[in-house]
Design an enzyme around this catalytic site. Structure first.
Site, PDB file in Angstrom:
ATOM      1  N   GLU A   1       2.377 -36.078  -2.376  1.00 25.14           N
ATOM      2  CA  GLU A   1       1.252 -35.144  -2.246  1.00 25.14           C
ATOM      3  C   GLU A   1      -0.077 -35.841  -2.464  1.00 25.14           C
ATOM      4  OE1 GLU A   1      -1.808 -32.214  -3.644  1.00 25.14           O
ATOM      5  OE2 GLU A   1      -0.969 -33.968  -4.659  1.00 25.14           O
TER       6      GLU A   1
ATOM      7  N   ASP B   1       4.895 -36.957  -7.428  1.00 24.27           N
ATOM      8  CA  ASP B   1       4.067 -38.156  -7.545  1.00 24.27           C
ATOM      9  C   ASP B   1       2.772 -37.880  -8.305  1.00 24.27           C
ATOM     10  OD1 ASP B   1       3.172 -36.609  -5.329  1.00 24.27           O
ATOM     11  OD2 ASP B   1       2.085 -38.338  -4.541  1.00 24.27           O
TER      12      ASP B   1
END
Length: 506
Positions: A193, A128
């Site tokens: 994350e 991400d």
């Protein structure tokens, strides 16, 4: 020799010498090619640059944005999953590699080694990215992967899709060559994350714990190769993060009876809270330089500075307070000196003629390794010094344990060796991450966590991280692939190599 007549030299001895060299070169070339084919009956790996041009930019174009813990672009994550399977067919089809989806969108790979008695390790990265908008001032659309002057621009080029693709491309290459590791290893790719990794990385940790896995070390993103970034340092430095600062988000609030702006009290909720925030900014946390891992960073780099800085950094037992005062003058180096305090949100008021009943401010703190979360909370309470200001801990955690970095530290020395083999002129030193990574969730599985990727940062590049014009050069991406390929092979040794010749001993 009849062939010598066709050479452009009149000296027969020189002609014979040239013919001999040509014959030796031909034999050596044929032998190299035949041994390659005899050793591994596999398809040859295309040049890395060819793979880069097609694979890496595709990853950047997929907007795998995490907006919040509850708002994640799952459509993009599914598209990224399809890209990985298309880009790395050998990784996903090899009988050697065990792959599974974790928490729907994260990936866990297990590559068993031929010597199961060797403790495995984990390479960690995340899929991400943070949001990005072209209107912020990008030179190219942030999800275009546009090439400008041999750089690929786009959100995720640094954080963290280059390591994602670099690790898998290295494994793809090794598998095609028929490589089987001696030491088994895991690859973990988290999907959230940027919003703390509570679903991705933490789910991977739970899976590994259930299987009783213990890891020799974990390597995640974090620090990089700094070239010209540290003022006065001669040559580039590769900093390997051996810890992370802790973090806390604190909400300060003041509640009062509302009123009309025509009849204001002596102090409003906004005024009281603003005064409290001002006291926090005017009274920073105590100077702690030299009491954490940052001391080792400067001691390792001391020999690369000129006098008088070399003298100062080589004797931090004496000069830590002095150096701390110098470093605190700039925001980027002040982060090494203390727990930093940043007021990031301030909310109050609903109408211009109404005195608000509630004012709220959010303060984000990055906690120095020499402090604890509770110590920081106590200091905030003491500094605010006003019972009308309510303090609430939204979330937070202590600084991460400090991983080993001495000559007996397997993970650190393997990473260091891999860096120095590729970049002999670089100085390697332990460092501290002032931000946080998914790796913090793995502290129960290993004693040693390292935060590093061989991304080159020149002056100004650090601002691209979560900022505008994030980019990576094509050459640097190739270096990432080679680095991870070499690292995997270097981990096959059973005992540590001899200390590298460029190691500096104070």
């Amino acid at each position: 020799c009849q062939a010598s007549r066709w050479l452009p030299f009149n000296n027969p001895q020189l002609n014979h010498f040239i013919i001999t060299l040509l014959l030796l070169f031909t034999v050596a070339s044929l032998r190299t090619l035949s041994l390659d084919g005899a050793d591994r009956n596999v398809e040859k790996q295309p040049p890395l640059i060819d793979l880069f041009l097609f694979i890496h930019p595709e990853a950047i174009r997929i907007p795998t944005v995490s907006f919040s813990e509850t708002e994640i672009n799952t459509t993009a994550l599914l598209e990224f999953d399809r890209l990985l399977r298309k880009a790395f067919p050998t990784v996903f089809s090899s009988s050697l590699v065990h792959h599974e989806l974790v928490a729907k969108y994260s990936h866990l790979f297990w590559v068993p080694g031929s010597q199961p008695d060797l403790m495995p390790y984990l390479l960690l990265a995340h899929i991400d990215v943070v949001p990005a908008s072209e209107s912020d001032g990008w030179d190219a659309p942030p999800f275009s992967a546009q090439e400008i002057d041999d750089f690929i621009y786009g959100r995720g080029t640094i954080d963290d899709k280059s390591p994602v693709m670099g690790i898998l491309q290295a494994l793809e290459y090794l598998l095609i060559k028929g490589y089987v590791p001696r030491r088994g290893f895991y690859i973990g790719l988290g999907h959230d994350e940027e919003v703390s990794g509570f679903k991705g990385a933490m789910s991977i940790v739970r899976v590994l714990k259930q299987r009783g896995v213990k890891l020799s070390f974990v390597m995640d993103e974090g620090l990089a190769i700094l070239d010209g970034v540290i003022s006065g340092l001669e040559g580039p430095a590769a900093l390997i993060g051996i810890s992370e600062k802790g973090q806390a988000t604190v909400k300060l609030s003041v509640a009062m009876l509302p009123g009309h702006s025509s009849m204001p009290p002596r102090e409003t909720s906004i005024g009281i809270l603003a005064a409290a925030v001002k006291r926090l900014e005017e009274n920073p946390m105590p100077r702690l330089f030299g009491q954490g891992p940052e001391r080792g960073t400067f001691e390792h780099l001391a020999h690369k500075f000129k006098l008088p800085m070399k003298l100062i950094m080589s004797n931090l037992w004496l000069f830590s307070p002095l150096l701390g005062r110098v470093l605190e003058r700039k925001p980027d180096t002040n982060a090494f000196v203390r727990t930093t305090t940043a007021v990031t949100m301030f909310n109050a008021g609903v109408k211009v003629n109404v005195i608000p009943s509630l004012a709220e401010a959010y303060v984000n703190l990055r906690i120095h390794s020499a402090q604890s979360l509770q110590e920081v909370l106590d200091l905030i309470q003491l500094t605010v010094g006003d019972q009308r200001v309510k303090m609430e801990l939204v979330d937070g955690f202590d600084p991460l344990p400090v991983s080993s970095s001495d000559e007996k530290s397997f993970g650190f020395q393997i990473i260091k060796k891999t860096v120095l083999d590729m970049f002999p002129t670089v100085t390697v030193a332990p460092g501290i991450c002032i931000g946080n990574t998914d790796s913090r969730h793995f502290k129960d599985l290993t004693n040693d966590i390292y935060r590093f990727a061989p991304v080159w940062f020149k002056p100004g590049d650090a601002q691209r991280f979560h900022g505008i014009n994030e980019r990576i050069s094509k050459k640097n991406y190739e270096e990432l692939v080679v680095f991870y390929s070499s690292l995997i092979q270097n981990c096959d040794i059973q005992k540590l190599p001899e200390p590298h010749s460029s190691v500096h001993e104070l």
